[in-house]
Scaffold this active site. Sequence first.
Site, PDB file in Angstrom:
ATOM      1  N   GLY A 173      42.629  10.470  81.494  1.00  0.00           N
ATOM      2  CA  GLY A 173      41.293   9.871  81.618  1.00  0.00           C
ATOM      3  C   GLY A 173      40.468  10.086  80.355  1.00  0.00           C
ATOM      4  O   GLY A 173      41.000  10.380  79.280  1.00  0.00           O
ATOM      5  N   ASP A 174      39.159   9.969  80.512  1.00  0.00           N
ATOM      6  CA  ASP A 174      38.258  10.111  79.360  1.00  0.00           C
ATOM      7  C   ASP A 174      38.030  11.567  78.960  1.00  0.00           C
ATOM      8  O   ASP A 174      37.664  11.858  77.821  1.00  0.00           O
ATOM      9  CB  ASP A 174      36.889   9.503  79.704  1.00  0.00           C
TER      10      ASP A 174
ATOM     11  N   GLY B 158      33.023  10.273  85.842  1.00  0.00           N
ATOM     12  CA  GLY B 158      33.105   8.949  86.452  1.00  0.00           C
ATOM     13  C   GLY B 158      34.479   8.373  86.233  1.00  0.00           C
ATOM     14  O   GLY B 158      35.457   9.109  86.074  1.00  0.00           O
TER      15      GLY B 158
ATOM     16  N   THR C 240      34.549  15.081  87.184  1.00  0.00           N
ATOM     17  CA  THR C 240      34.846  15.997  86.076  1.00  0.00           C
ATOM     18  C   THR C 240      33.689  16.958  85.879  1.00  0.00           C
ATOM     19  O   THR C 240      32.532  16.552  86.007  1.00  0.00           O
ATOM     20  CB  THR C 240      34.954  15.169  84.768  1.00  0.00           C
TER      21      THR C 240
ATOM     22  N   GLY D 151      37.208   7.244  84.214  1.00  0.00           N
ATOM     23  CA  GLY D 151      37.623   7.398  82.824  1.00  0.00           C
ATOM     24  C   GLY D 151      37.956   6.084  82.145  1.00  0.00           C
ATOM     25  O   GLY D 151      37.577   5.848  80.985  1.00  0.00           O
TER      26      GLY D 151
HETATM   27  N1  GLY Z   1      36.394  11.078  84.330  1.00  0.00           N
HETATM   28  C1  GLY Z   1      37.601  11.687  84.729  1.00  0.00           C
HETATM   29  C2  GLY Z   1      38.738  10.807  84.774  1.00  0.00           C
HETATM   30  O1  GLY Z   1      38.605   9.602  84.886  1.00  0.00           O
HETATM   31  O2  GLY Z   1      39.832  11.309  84.713  1.00  0.00           O
END
Ligand code: GLY
Length: 457
Positions: A319-320, A341, A289, A343
């Site tokens: 995700g996060d 990373g 990301t 999420g």
């Molecule tokens: N960090 C991005 C995702 O896991 O979608």
Amino acid sequence: MACLYCGDGTYLKNPDEVSRKLCAMVNKLKPDVVMCGPCFNYLNYGKMAARIAYDINQNTSSKAIAAMSDDNQETINEYKDKLCIIKTPKKGGIGLNESLEGMCVLAKALYQEKEIEEFKEKILFLGCCLASFLLGGKKMWGIIATWRMAVEGISEASHILQEKGDAGDAIETAIKAVEDFPYYKSVGYGGLPNEEMEVELDAAYMDGNTLSIGAVAAIKDFANPVSIARRLSKEKVNNILVGEGAEKFAHKEGFERKNMLTDRAKIHYRNRVKEVREQEIKPYAGHDTVGMVCLDQQGKMTSATSTSGLFMKKKGRVGDSPIAGSGFYVDSSVGGASATGLGEDLMKGCISYEIVRLMAEGMHPQAACEKAVNQLDHRLKERRGHAGDLSLIAMNNKGEWGVATNIEGFSFAVATENQEPIVYLTKNKDGKCIHEVASQEWLDHYMKTRMAPLEEK
Ligand code: GLY
């Protein structure tokens, strides 16, 4: 004039110069009393305020008094025999945000409980930001981002910030540059598809002054999800929209439509399908990301993210990155953080919020990042036997920054008033993250591999 109130001047770069110029000003104005207080007690800015008060007592005929809360205990111990220090009752300082309240606490102590209106006539209020302005000091600005891919974007943003531009405009410009570049396969145009070969994108934007948040998740066929997220942050409600709802909103608002699935991403997809079939490789790898934190010269901070999420994710997976507190968080009175990373694991620690919380307790961004990443990594391994990739960047409202990771060779890019845009690589050695400037060889190799012709297997 009876009294001069002066802030800590921490935003200025050279404490000796601040002190010298303030002493010269005091000698010219000759106030009876100078009150020196930190802008934000919890950042331990009291040290600078105490030092200024001490210098004024040494070098002028005015009497200087310092004021700070218990949060500055170390400074209070250091100066208690050299200086009159008034204890302010609460966290938050006596400058900037709480200026009037803090001024009144001091004024009451000095003028024995007279009415506030009377104090106003007797006090020249010189908070630290105003002090910076009067003394001709330059304000700090900065922007930090995950991964090498952000460096061109943050270079563009740094021109905006240098010219006193807005942190919202700067961060949106920087993220859009990454979204528009077709060879980055984890963000925007050229991002890798889900298991149904559709590019579903997540993005977010947060304003650290108002704490407004906007986000989109699993949105398809729009060129710049971060701009849609920023637009949503201006709404009172309906700030986070997913899938079709997000697309409908973006269409109505006139955002550019674009088929985000490139031929190159289709080849990646087909190759991966073959690999999974032939070698039973897990499809969840190779994602990153772009996440950023930005500070402008007005002290406003923003944070934003954009990603295509996990390659081969399930349709509708979020995700996060669009989740406040996990993928990003920012509060202009403290600082901000953003994550990249896995999420699913980053969300288990609400890790961006945790870093901002630690900074609010007075931790430097580097210490806050290391503590949060190491603790979450440890907790995940202890409870689940494994921790996914966790990499975090952070900046505080002084432009100081920090980065931590649990993977080898995490790259990030940073630019500040004191530092040209630069790419670093970092690794975690026994809980401490060591940053090294990326070599030209590494940078060349990075670009070459991103843009190398892609063969169908
Ligand atoms: N960090 C991005 C995702 O896991 O979608």
